[in-house]
Enzyme design. Structure first.
Site, short mmCIF file in Angstrom:
data_model
loop_
_atom_site.label_atom_id
_atom_site.label_comp_id
_atom_site.label_asym_id
_atom_site.label_seq_id
_atom_site.Cartn_x
_atom_site.Cartn_y
_atom_site.Cartn_z
N GLU A 194 1.97 3.79 -9.12
CA GLU A 194 1.48 4.88 -9.57
C GLU A 194 2.31 6.17 -10.16
OE1 GLU A 194 -0.57 4.72 -6.01
OE2 GLU A 194 0.24 6.83 -5.31
N GLY B 3 3.29 5.01 -1.32
CA GLY B 3 4.58 5.43 -0.42
C GLY B 3 4.31 5.54 0.98
N HIS C 203 -3.73 -6.28 -2.16
CA HIS C 203 -2.47 -5.61 -2.21
C HIS C 203 -2.08 -5.16 -0.79
CE1 HIS C 203 1.11 -3.54 -3.63
NE2 HIS C 203 0.84 -2.41 -3.13
N ARG D 35 -6.84 4.38 -4.80
CA ARG D 35 -6.52 2.94 -5.18
C ARG D 35 -7.77 2.27 -5.15
NH1 ARG D 35 -0.73 0.89 -2.93
NH2 ARG D 35 0.45 2.22 -4.22
N ASP E 247 0.17 -14.16 10.71
CA ASP E 247 0.47 -14.76 11.95
C ASP E 247 0.88 -13.88 13.12
OD1 ASP E 247 1.04 -16.19 9.64
OD2 ASP E 247 3.18 -17.10 10.44
#
Ligand code: ADP
Length: 579
Positions: free
Chosen positions: A283, A451, A408, A307, A249
């Site tokens: 991880e 992280g 993700h 990733r 948004d």
């Protein structure tokens, strides 16, 4: 009870100003503050605390019935370099190493100034969080990091579950109002400057907020398939790890007032998501020695690669999923895995063969993979080239969790500078408008390191609070006014046991499956994982009944007429875990 006292005080202050006529002369204004923050996730809460400590009046608008956003789901920790906790362990990390790792992980397309700012301020931000009462004492190894720098609490619990309650307590201590169920829909522009927010309450009524500074902290768009597939058609049909409010948004609102966006097509899939519950396996599990095998029981990739590479490698496997394999040592070292075990997503075997049988992979192959890995660790040479997280898996029993990739994190978003000022498509600063956290782009480039989301939200959230409050106070202090009759109440207080639970109950057409999250004793999320009810009927349950349970912290709520069986089933499922 403390929350109620804060609430009462806020109402009294609001009434006092409304009655004395101190509220804005513009009758249309329902609320005002020096700093109006949109979104009560990690970045928004950090900004609110910092702005209040700088003397500004603050209102937080939150569209959901709970705070925490995606942040509450953060698993691993917060990256920071050169911290007191690293020094105590003799870890010789530096902000420059963090910059280099972040740039390399992001394929060198990140905004170097933003990355520098994050790394240079990461250690101070850890100190700030420690001062707020957060335990960040345990730095762990993350993928793509040259040193253990992913800070989390001693024992390694999932960071969101620990940090969100600490931030909320700090909001409460400062008497900062969160207006739940209040969805920002557009920004108010006065000349070049942004001076307010138009929002909607749950009934759809419009509310207008005036502020000298507006901070957008609405998170990313990973829960909106429409949005992510628009920028990345190849991800159409992907599931997501995101909370339902992550619909981008703030990005749309900012674009509507001329803001530039960057890297919108850079969308991260997390390789290790348990497909049924959508729980993310940090991880740090692999950093602790876990390996991944395919349905044939064979390792197929160096598990500490980034990733994007791991997600692609899993999707190339025969069944497009993998098994994360670890041993009792890893299980003992991570409270997060013990939480996952209680959720019922972990398979176990006294021997590699027994585990193989439990997950239907060939026993000999799984034993060979585990023994091969242990030999690689002993010889410090992995045939697949893995170089970090070199710890063996020799302490039975052994465990497995099924994992596959899901959307993700959305790396792109609103363009900001190191002062969190929003930059227009013309390259100008938009006065009064700030943004921080996942709603912004530029920090993570083409791939975010684990992280760095928490580091981004905390460093830039705090920075937004600092800069936005300074700007607002220069323009003159605005007394706090909260809307009369608006949804002012913070959550009622629950008294439940923290954890993530899956609950099922029979509805009219079949099982209804829910995921319920309890943090700090409160029910903070209830998500419908699956149901077979008629959608037109069930949507009232999702829209009204479930938020009612969260708001009242109780299942003693009115059932939805016309959806009695569905309502009863949902309440029974919730009751089953709360008891
Ligand atoms: P970050 O980690 O960047 O803080 P989060 O996802 O944790 O991002 O938090 C973003 C928060 O913003 C969520 O709580 C989400 O519900 C809230 N939010 C998103 N859109 C709006 C909106 N239009 N109005 C108010 N709150 C919003």
């Amino acid at each position: 009870m403390k929350r109620n006292a804060t609430l009462l005080l806020t109402i009294i202050i609001a009434l006092a100003f409304t009655l004395s006529g101190a509220a804005s002369a513009e009758a249309a204004t329902d609320g005002q503050a020096d700093v109006v923050i949109i979104g009560a996730g990690g970045a928004g809460m950090a900004a609110a605390i910092q702005a209040a400590d700088a003397g500004a009046s603050v209102i937080l608008l939150e569209k959901m019935d709970y705070a925490g956003g995606n942040f509450i789901r953060s698993e691993g920790g917060m990256n920071a370099a050169g911290t007191v906790f690293q020094k105590a362990l003799g870890i010789e990390d530096t902000p420059q190493a963090m910059v280099d790792d972040t740039m390399k992980g992001g394929k060198n397309i990140s905004d170097i100034e933003l990355v520098n700012f994050m790394a240079q301020n990461s250690s101070d931000t850890i100190d700030w969080l420690t001062g707020l009462g957060m335990d960040m004492s345990e730095p762990a190894q993350g993928a793509g990091a040259s040193y253990p720098r992913m800070h989390r609490s001693a024992g390694g619990a999932k960071i969101g579950g620990v940090l969100v309650p600490v931030l909320m307590e700090n909001l409460e201590k400062r008497g900062i109002t969160i207006l739940y169920g209040t969805k920002a829909v557009s920004l108010i522009k006065d000349g070049a400057a942004i001076t307010g927010v138009i929002a909607q309450d749950k009934t759809g009524d419009e509310l207008t907020f005036k502020g000298n500074s507006i901070i957008i902290a609405t998170g990313g768009f990973g829960a909106s398939e429409e949005q992510f597939a628009k920028y990345r058609p190849d991800l159409a049909g992907f599931s997501t790890t995101n909370h339902p409010g992550a619909t981008g948004d703030g990005i749309v609102m900012a674009q509507d007032v001329g803001a530039a966006v960057v890297d919108m097509e850079q969308i991260q899939t997390n390789p290790t998501v348990e497909p049924t519950t959508r729980i993310v396996l940090s991880e740090t599990v692999r950093g602790n020695g876990a390996i991944m095998v395919n349905v044939e029981g064979n390792r197929f990739i160096a598990e500490m690669l980034t990733r994007d590479v791991l997600s692609a490698a899993i999707l190339e496997q025969p069944e497009k999923y993998a098994w994360l394999i670890f041993d009792q040592r890893v299980m003992d070292s991570m409270a997060a895995l013990q939480q996952d075990d209680r959720m019922g997503i972990v398979s176990r075997g006294e021997t590699p063969e027994a585990l193989a049988e439990a997950i239907s992979v060939p026993g000999e192959a799984l034993r060979a993979s585990i023994e091969g890995w242990n030999a690689a660790v002993a010889g410090n040479s992995d045939p697949l080239g893995r170089e970090t997280g070199m710890m063996d898996l020799s302490t039975g029993p052994w465990y497995a969790i099924k994992v596959s990739p899901a959307v993700h994190y959305t790396m792109g978003g609103i363009k900001i500078d190191t002062q969190t000022q929003v930059i227009s498509t013309e390259g100008e600063i938009i006065p009064g408008l700030y943004a921080a956290g996942e709603t912004t782009g530029g920090v993570h480039g083409a791939n975010r390191l684990g992280g760095n989301a928490v580091a981004d939200a905390m460093v830039f959230g705090k920075r937004a609070g600092e800069v936005a409050s300074e700007y607002a106070l220069q323009l003159g202090h605005m007394e706090l006014v909260v809307p009369d009759g608006g949804e002012i109440s913070p959550l009622a207080e629950g008294n439940y046991t923290d954890g993530e639970y899956i609950a099922t109950a029979p509805g009219r057409n079949g099982a209804i499956e829910l995921r319920i999250v309890v943090y700090g004793g409160n029910i903070t999320q209830i998500e419908v994982l699956s149901h077979s009810e008629t959608q037109a009927i069930f949507q009232a349950v999702e829209r009204d009944l479930i938020p009612g349970v969260i708001a009242s912290q109780s299942t003693d709520v009115d059932i939805i007429s016309g959806a009695t069986m569905s309502s009863d089933a949902v309440l029974a499922a919730i009751d089953s875990v709360l008891s």
